[in-house]
Design a protein around this motif. Structure first.
Motif, PDB file in Angstrom:
ATOM      1  N   LEU A   1       0.807  -1.207   0.000  1.00 13.92           N
ATOM      2  CA  LEU A   1       0.000   0.000   0.000  1.00 13.92           C
ATOM      3  C   LEU A   1       0.847   1.267   0.000  1.00 13.92           C
ATOM      4  O   LEU A   1       0.474   2.269  -0.608  1.00 13.92           O
ATOM      5  CB  LEU A   1      -0.942  -0.029   1.215  1.00 13.92           C
ATOM      6  CG  LEU A   1      -1.907   1.120   1.413  1.00 13.92           C
ATOM      7  CD1 LEU A   1      -2.805   1.314   0.199  1.00 13.92           C
ATOM      8  CD2 LEU A   1      -2.739   0.872   2.670  1.00 13.92           C
TER       9      LEU A   1
ATOM     10  N   ALA B   1       0.096   5.248  -1.390  1.00  9.16           N
ATOM     11  CA  ALA B   1      -0.524   6.061  -0.345  1.00  9.16           C
ATOM     12  C   ALA B   1       0.448   6.309   0.801  1.00  9.16           C
ATOM     13  O   ALA B   1       1.427   5.577   0.971  1.00  9.16           O
ATOM     14  CB  ALA B   1      -1.770   5.359   0.190  1.00  9.16           C
TER      15      ALA B   1
ATOM     16  N   LEU C   1      -7.682   2.338  -3.121  1.00 17.05           N
ATOM     17  CA  LEU C   1      -7.840   2.435  -1.672  1.00 17.05           C
ATOM     18  C   LEU C   1      -9.270   2.102  -1.264  1.00 17.05           C
ATOM     19  O   LEU C   1      -9.490   1.325  -0.331  1.00 17.05           O
ATOM     20  CB  LEU C   1      -7.483   3.839  -1.175  1.00 17.05           C
ATOM     21  CG  LEU C   1      -6.051   4.084  -0.748  1.00 17.05           C
ATOM     22  CD1 LEU C   1      -5.084   3.927  -1.883  1.00 17.05           C
ATOM     23  CD2 LEU C   1      -5.927   5.440  -0.109  1.00 17.05           C
TER      24      LEU C   1
END
Length: 122
Positions: free
Chosen positions: A9, A13, A39
């Motif tokens: 991730l 992000a 997301l």
């Protein structure tokens, strides 16, 4: 069928964490507008709870902040009692965002290439 890759991730992000008593607050913010749908689809309450179960988390609530392209998670019972009672070295939960950002997410390979992400980079 579109080819997909799994990436951590943190490639798409960044995050912030805070605490209040035994409640952990973690926000995940997309780097780009293209990452935002990933997301929304991949970073669910259930997956976040599973990532923090080892810390005793009992419940997760997800809040969608569309205008910031961010998700905010409130995680109950994840700080081993809170700052004053936990034996954990990170009693404030500040590094918990890094733990959440290690979550693997699936995305179209073409988008991963366009964003400069690869499946084997951590």
């Amino acid at each position: 069928m579109t080819a997909t890759v799994n990436i951590p991730l943190h490639r798409i992000a960044h995050g912030r964490a805070g605490d209040k008593g035994n409640r952990l607050n973690v926000s995940v913010i997309a780097y780009t507008p293209e990452a935002w749908p990933i997301l929304l689809r991949e970073v669910t309450q259930e997956r976040v709870l599973a990532m923090f179960e080892h810390r005793g988390a009992s419940q997760v609530r997800r809040y969608v902040v569309d205008n910031l392209q961010a998700l905010n998670f409130v995680i109950d019972d994840a700080l081993e009692g809170g700052v004053n009672s936990a034996l954990n070295l990170d009693t404030h939960g500040k590094t918990s965002s890094f733990h959440l950002l290690s979550m693997e997410v699936s995305m179209p390979a073409e988008l991963a290439t366009a964003l400069g992400c690869t499946g084997d980079t951590s």
